[in-house]
Write a protein that holds these residues in place. Sequence first.
Motif, PDB file in Angstrom:
ATOM      1  N   LEU A 153      28.799  55.124  82.900  1.00  0.00           N
ATOM      2  CA  LEU A 153      29.577  55.778  81.926  1.00  0.00           C
ATOM      3  C   LEU A 153      29.842  57.109  82.193  1.00  0.00           C
ATOM      4  O   LEU A 153      30.997  57.507  82.334  1.00  0.00           O
ATOM      5  CB  LEU A 153      28.758  55.804  80.652  1.00  0.00           C
ATOM      6  N   ILE A 154      28.854  57.653  83.099  1.00  0.00           N
ATOM      7  CA  ILE A 154      29.233  58.990  83.765  1.00  0.00           C
ATOM      8  C   ILE A 154      30.262  59.011  84.667  1.00  0.00           C
ATOM      9  O   ILE A 154      31.282  59.868  84.519  1.00  0.00           O
ATOM     10  CB  ILE A 154      27.942  59.890  84.312  1.00  0.00           C
ATOM     11  N   ASP A 155      30.445  58.283  85.553  1.00  0.00           N
ATOM     12  CA  ASP A 155      31.420  57.938  86.537  1.00  0.00           C
ATOM     13  C   ASP A 155      32.796  57.731  85.651  1.00  0.00           C
ATOM     14  O   ASP A 155      33.632  58.338  86.174  1.00  0.00           O
ATOM     15  CB  ASP A 155      31.181  56.818  87.393  1.00  0.00           C
ATOM     16  N   CYS A 156      32.869  56.915  84.821  1.00  0.00           N
ATOM     17  CA  CYS A 156      33.915  56.556  83.958  1.00  0.00           C
ATOM     18  C   CYS A 156      34.566  57.664  83.326  1.00  0.00           C
ATOM     19  O   CYS A 156      35.798  58.144  83.306  1.00  0.00           O
ATOM     20  CB  CYS A 156      33.702  55.566  82.947  1.00  0.00           C
ATOM     21  N   ILE A 157      33.856  58.552  82.731  1.00  0.00           N
ATOM     22  CA  ILE A 157      34.096  60.076  82.159  1.00  0.00           C
ATOM     23  C   ILE A 157      34.641  60.803  83.100  1.00  0.00           C
ATOM     24  O   ILE A 157      35.723  61.431  82.936  1.00  0.00           O
ATOM     25  CB  ILE A 157      32.919  60.593  81.148  1.00  0.00           C
ATOM     26  N   LYS A 158      33.984  60.877  84.196  1.00  0.00           N
ATOM     27  CA  LYS A 158      34.436  62.030  85.195  1.00  0.00           C
ATOM     28  C   LYS A 158      35.853  61.528  85.779  1.00  0.00           C
ATOM     29  O   LYS A 158      36.735  62.259  86.115  1.00  0.00           O
ATOM     30  CB  LYS A 158      33.611  61.886  86.334  1.00  0.00           C
TER      31      LYS A 158
END
Length: 98
Positions: free
Chosen positions: A85-90
């Motif tokens: 999820l963090i990677d997707c947001i970034k």
Amino acid sequence: MWSSIKKLFTFGGSKPDCGSKCKDPQICLDKLQLVVDNETDPEKAAQILEQIKDCKMCTDCYEQNSCLKDLLHNKIERKAVPQDLIDCIKSKLKEEGS
């Protein structure tokens, strides 16, 4: 949260008579919010709390919000955010920035 507290300070559009030196409840609320949220240094926080000590309404407001914040802090379970999820947001932020 503060919108409900602000209602305490308005009675027919006039300032309440709380028997204090509180000349502008809105400014007082804004300062109290900084103290409750730990967004001011300890010396300034002590000054703000000293300024409101003679106003029952302001001290009640401060105490209620401090208790509420402590309650929420102690009762809310903190969970880790999944790395995907963090990677997707970034990734989305990078796309928008391009």
